[in-house]
Enzyme design. Sequence first.
Site, PDB file in Angstrom:
ATOM      1  N   TRP A 102     -44.648  29.569  21.792  1.00 13.90           N
ATOM      2  CA  TRP A 102     -43.720  28.591  22.373  1.00 13.90           C
ATOM      3  C   TRP A 102     -44.059  28.340  23.826  1.00 13.90           C
ATOM      4  O   TRP A 102     -44.011  27.202  24.301  1.00 13.90           O
ATOM      5  CB  TRP A 102     -42.275  29.056  22.202  1.00 13.90           C
ATOM      6  CG  TRP A 102     -41.902  29.224  20.759  1.00 13.90           C
ATOM      7  CD1 TRP A 102     -41.526  30.380  20.144  1.00 13.90           C
ATOM      8  CD2 TRP A 102     -41.892  28.207  19.739  1.00 13.90           C
ATOM      9  NE1 TRP A 102     -41.290  30.147  18.807  1.00 13.90           N
ATOM     10  CE2 TRP A 102     -41.498  28.829  18.530  1.00 13.90           C
ATOM     11  CE3 TRP A 102     -42.183  26.842  19.728  1.00 13.90           C
ATOM     12  CZ2 TRP A 102     -41.388  28.131  17.329  1.00 13.90           C
ATOM     13  CZ3 TRP A 102     -42.066  26.147  18.525  1.00 13.90           C
ATOM     14  CH2 TRP A 102     -41.668  26.783  17.350  1.00 13.90           C
ATOM     15  N   ASP A 172     -36.856  29.162  28.557  1.00 16.16           N
ATOM     16  CA  ASP A 172     -36.540  28.919  27.151  1.00 16.16           C
ATOM     17  C   ASP A 172     -35.782  30.140  26.629  1.00 16.16           C
ATOM     18  O   ASP A 172     -36.344  31.224  26.524  1.00 16.16           O
ATOM     19  CB  ASP A 172     -37.860  28.726  26.389  1.00 16.16           C
ATOM     20  CG  ASP A 172     -37.670  28.417  24.913  1.00 16.16           C
ATOM     21  OD1 ASP A 172     -36.539  28.547  24.416  1.00 16.16           O
ATOM     22  OD2 ASP A 172     -38.681  28.047  24.263  1.00 16.16           O
ATOM     23  N   LYS A 196     -31.025  29.720  16.436  1.00 20.12           N
ATOM     24  CA  LYS A 196     -31.321  31.147  16.371  1.00 20.12           C
ATOM     25  C   LYS A 196     -30.040  31.961  16.585  1.00 20.12           C
ATOM     26  O   LYS A 196     -29.698  32.781  15.755  1.00 20.12           O
ATOM     27  CB  LYS A 196     -32.347  31.536  17.439  1.00 20.12           C
ATOM     28  CG  LYS A 196     -33.819  31.447  17.041  1.00 20.12           C
ATOM     29  CD  LYS A 196     -34.400  30.108  16.962  1.00 20.12           C
ATOM     30  CE  LYS A 196     -35.818  30.047  16.496  1.00 20.12           C
ATOM     31  NZ  LYS A 196     -36.657  29.207  17.341  1.00 20.12           N
TER      32      LYS A 196
HETATM   33  C1  LIG Z   1     -37.678  28.366  17.657  1.00 21.80           C
HETATM   34  C2  LIG Z   1     -38.129  28.288  19.054  1.00 21.80           C
HETATM   35  C3  LIG Z   1     -38.561  27.077  19.626  1.00 21.80           C
HETATM   36  C4  LIG Z   1     -38.651  25.801  18.833  1.00 21.80           C
HETATM   37  O1  LIG Z   1     -37.386  25.338  18.573  1.00 21.80           O
HETATM   38  P1  LIG Z   1     -37.129  23.945  17.808  1.00 21.80           P
HETATM   39  O2  LIG Z   1     -35.657  23.800  17.976  1.00 21.80           O
HETATM   40  O3  LIG Z   1     -37.561  24.144  16.399  1.00 21.80           O
HETATM   41  O4  LIG Z   1     -37.886  22.894  18.494  1.00 21.80           O
HETATM   42  C5  LIG Z   1     -38.922  27.075  20.948  1.00 21.80           C
HETATM   43  N1  LIG Z   1     -38.871  28.184  21.690  1.00 21.80           N
HETATM   44  C6  LIG Z   1     -38.463  29.371  21.177  1.00 21.80           C
HETATM   45  C7  LIG Z   1     -38.424  30.576  22.054  1.00 21.80           C
HETATM   46  C8  LIG Z   1     -38.084  29.447  19.855  1.00 21.80           C
HETATM   47  O5  LIG Z   1     -37.686  30.627  19.342  1.00 21.80           O
END
Ligand SMILES: *Cc1c(COP(=O)(O)O)cnc(C)c1O
Length: 360
Positions: A102, A172, A196
Site C-alpha cells: 500500500w 494511511d 477493515k
Molecule cells: C486495504 C488497504 C488499502 C486499500 O483500500 P481500498 O479501500 O480497497 O482502496 C490501502 N491501504 C491499506 C493500509 C489497506 O489495508
Amino acid sequence: MSRVYNFSAGPSMLPLEVLERAQREMLDCNGSGQSVMEMSHRSKEYQAIIDEAEALLREIMEIPDNYKVLFLQGGASTQFAMMPLNLGNKNKKADFVTTGQWAKKAKQEASKYIQANEVASSADTTFSYIPELTKDMFDPEADYVHITFNNTIYGTRYTSLPDTGNVPLVADLSSNILSEVVDVSKFGMIYAGAQKNMGPAGVTVVIIREDLIGNAMDITPTMLNYETHSENGSMYNTPPTYAIYICKLVYEWIKAQGGIKEVQKVNEAKAKILYDYLDSSEMFRGTVVPKDRSLMNVPFVTDSEELNAKFIAEAKAQGFINLKGHRSVGGMRASIYNAMPTEGVEKLVAFMKKFEEENK
Ligand SMILES: *Cc1c(COP(=O)(O)O)cnc(C)c1O
C-alpha cells in the site's frame, strides 16, 4: 444461527451488536418509516445520521476543531491520487516510507503528479520491519511525508511516529483506525477505508487539517478536491449513505466499550495470546520483527507449504475462515480487528495447539 470466526483482512467482521441493531432498524429507522438505504441524503433524518457519525468520530478520536472530517468514496486507493493533487501543489514533491504494497502504491500514484521520493524501505526483508527514521532523512521542502501506519499485508505497525519537522505527516490508517489511541494533532492528514476496522466497504474517512485544504492543482477533478467535500459537508454528491450509517453504529459501539483506550487494551491482550503462542510453538512462527508487530494483522507460517495448506483447510472446516496469508507472504494471516472477540483468538490458538500436536 451459526456464525464463523472471520479472520479476513477486509472486508472483515463487524461487532454482532452493530449488525443486530442494523437488523432492527432495517425497515424502520428511528420511526421514520424507512430504511436508511431508502432515505434521501438531503432529508433531515439522514442529515441527523451523518452529523451524529461525525460528532461521534470526533469524540472518540478526540479530533481537534481545526481538522475537517470527510466521508468519501473510492476507497483508500483514491487517496493515493487525492494526496498529491491536493497537498503536493507547493513544491511538487513528497517523501515516502515504503513499508509494503500500500505504501508503494501511494508513492507510485503520487509520482504521476509530483516528485515522489523514497526515504526508506523495508523491501529487503519482504517488509518484515519498520525502518528507523530520523529527522535528517526528510526533505524540509517536501509538501508532505506519507506513511502506512499499519501494514495490513505484512503485519507491521509504527509504534512511534517519525519527526518530520514542519512537513505535514500523512498516514494511511485503513487497518488500524479506532484500534489504538492516536494523537490526531501529530498529523496533517489521516485517511482510512472503512472496511477493515470501521464499517462496511464503500466509505473512506479523511481527517485533514484545515490549512491543507484549498490549494489543489488546477487539473484536480472536482470530485477529487478536498475543498469540494469540505465545503459541502461530504454532501457535494450522494454520499455512501448506508455505509456511513453503519460506521455511526460502530462509533457508538466503541463508545459503549469505554472508548478507544479500552478497545486498545483488549486488542493488546488479544494479540498477545496469539503472539505468545507463536513464540512458544515449534511448528508455527510469526514473520515480523517482534518490536514492530501489528495488533491487527498477524502473519505466520510453518516450514512446509503442505502443512500450511492443511492447516488452512482444517481451520476452515472448524469455522475459522480466511486464514490464508496474502499471496506475497504466503502461509497464514489472522486479522484480529476490533470486532474479533477475544474468545475467537483463544479458540484459534487452542485449535493451533491441537493441530501442532496432531502433526508433529
Ligand atoms: C486495504 C488497504 C488499502 C486499500 O483500500 P481500498 O479501500 O480497497 O482502496 C490501502 N491501504 C491499506 C493500509 C489497506 O489495508
